[in-house]
Enzyme design. Structure first.
Site, PDB file in Angstrom:
ATOM      1  N   GLY A  29       0.820  -1.211   0.000  1.00  0.00           N
ATOM      2  CA  GLY A  29       0.000   0.000   0.000  1.00  0.00           C
ATOM      3  C   GLY A  29       0.846   1.250   0.000  1.00  0.00           C
ATOM      4  O   GLY A  29       2.046   1.201  -0.282  1.00  0.00           O
ATOM      5  N   ASN A  30       0.225   2.363   0.283  1.00  0.00           N
ATOM      6  CA  ASN A  30       0.953   3.631   0.350  1.00  0.00           C
ATOM      7  C   ASN A  30       0.290   4.519   1.389  1.00  0.00           C
ATOM      8  O   ASN A  30      -0.738   4.157   1.952  1.00  0.00           O
ATOM      9  CB  ASN A  30       0.993   4.300  -1.032  1.00  0.00           C
ATOM     10  CG  ASN A  30      -0.393   4.640  -1.535  1.00  0.00           C
ATOM     11  OD1 ASN A  30      -1.045   5.532  -1.032  1.00  0.00           O
ATOM     12  ND2 ASN A  30      -0.876   3.868  -2.507  1.00  0.00           N
ATOM     13  N   ARG A  31       0.869   5.662   1.629  1.00  0.00           N
ATOM     14  CA  ARG A  31       0.435   6.487   2.756  1.00  0.00           C
ATOM     15  C   ARG A  31      -0.642   7.514   2.417  1.00  0.00           C
ATOM     16  O   ARG A  31      -0.951   8.375   3.242  1.00  0.00           O
ATOM     17  CB  ARG A  31       1.656   7.185   3.369  1.00  0.00           C
ATOM     18  CG  ARG A  31       2.562   6.208   4.123  1.00  0.00           C
ATOM     19  CD  ARG A  31       3.859   6.874   4.566  1.00  0.00           C
ATOM     20  NE  ARG A  31       3.627   8.153   5.174  1.00  0.00           N
ATOM     21  CZ  ARG A  31       4.425   9.222   5.045  1.00  0.00           C
ATOM     22  NH1 ARG A  31       5.525   9.132   4.324  1.00  0.00           N
ATOM     23  NH2 ARG A  31       4.127  10.346   5.644  1.00  0.00           N
TER      24      ARG A  31
END
Ligand code: C5P
Length: 228
Positions: A29-31
């Site tokens: 995922g990412n932030r």
């Protein structure tokens, strides 16, 4: 009416970040928090638009920022493939399409049906083979409806303003969107934050707007530009 400059306009905006499963309990995922996309959805609804928010893993606390605004239709998605399907369906009837979501460029080639266990890899760590995800924005541009406006985002790590604008220009040319909203991200900037600073580039990569402030203020500045 002057207070409903987007009255009767259909707008679809994506927000958040995709999650690409590795096994039933893990993902890549990412932030991205989804705050900027949610702020755009809210601002557009307040201006009279009929808004669909395609929300990729946006926390409910962030979605609550829509409370008290005119209705926004929310389509929750998880992976890039789901985001693509939702965006393509919504874009078919939308005058304005905004891709603010952070999409994983790669996903695991296969999803393990069971949890990956250390005990199953006693000699060496497992490797995760990746395959490329489609570029959703480029796909939307390729199928652009007559008169449709498409906006992309570019979150970049850059050492200087010059480097940032250079990266933005190259991306604007590559993506073919009408506008590209460029912002600097890093360990402490951009993602998760309430404030933002952006440069908006036109299709040829020329800067047309700089805006700095809360994500709400940035949303307003962007919609002002689109309303012209
Ligand atoms: O190439 P990059 O990820 O920096 O491009 C950012 C823009 O492209 C954003 O608007 C993002 O939503 C979109 N994008 C996409 N599909 C991908 C990767 C990015 O639509 N696979």
């Amino acid at each position: 009416a002057a207070d409903r400059p987007l009255g009767g306009v259909r707008l679809v905006v994506s927000a958040g970040g995709t999650r690409e499963p590795i096994d039933p309990v893990r993902f890549i995922g990412n932030r991205s928090s989804g705050r900027q996309g949610v702020a755009i959805a809210r601002a557009a609804a307040e201006r009279g638009a009929s808004v669909e928010l395609v929300a990729a893993n946006v926390e409910s606390a962030v979605l609550e920022e829509l409370d008290g605004a005119p209705e926004v239709r929310i389509t929750p998605v998880g992976t890039a493939a789901e985001l693509q399907a939702a965006m393509e369906a919504a874009a078919a009837a939308a005058a304005i399409v905004i891709m603010a979501a952070a999409v994983a460029d790669y996903r695991p080639a296969g999803v393990s049906p069971g949890k990956i266990r250390k005990a199953d890899h006693p000699d060496a760590p497992p490797t995760i083979e990746l395959v490329q995800n489609p570029d959703i924005l480029r796909g939307l541009v390729a199928r652009r409806q007559p008169g449709q406006t498409i906006v992309g985002f570019a979150a970049e790590t850059a050492e200087s303003e010059e480097e940032l604008l250079g990266l933005g220009r190259a991306k604007a040319e590559r993506k073919g969107a009408d506008l590209l909203v460029v912002n600097r991200v890093g360990w402490t900037e951009g993602f998760e934050s309430v404030r933002n600073a952006v440069r908006v580039l036109d299709r040829s990569g020329e800067p047309v707007l700089r805006a700095e402030g809360s994500k709400r203020e940035i949303a307003a500045a962007l919609l002002d530009l689109l309303g012209r």
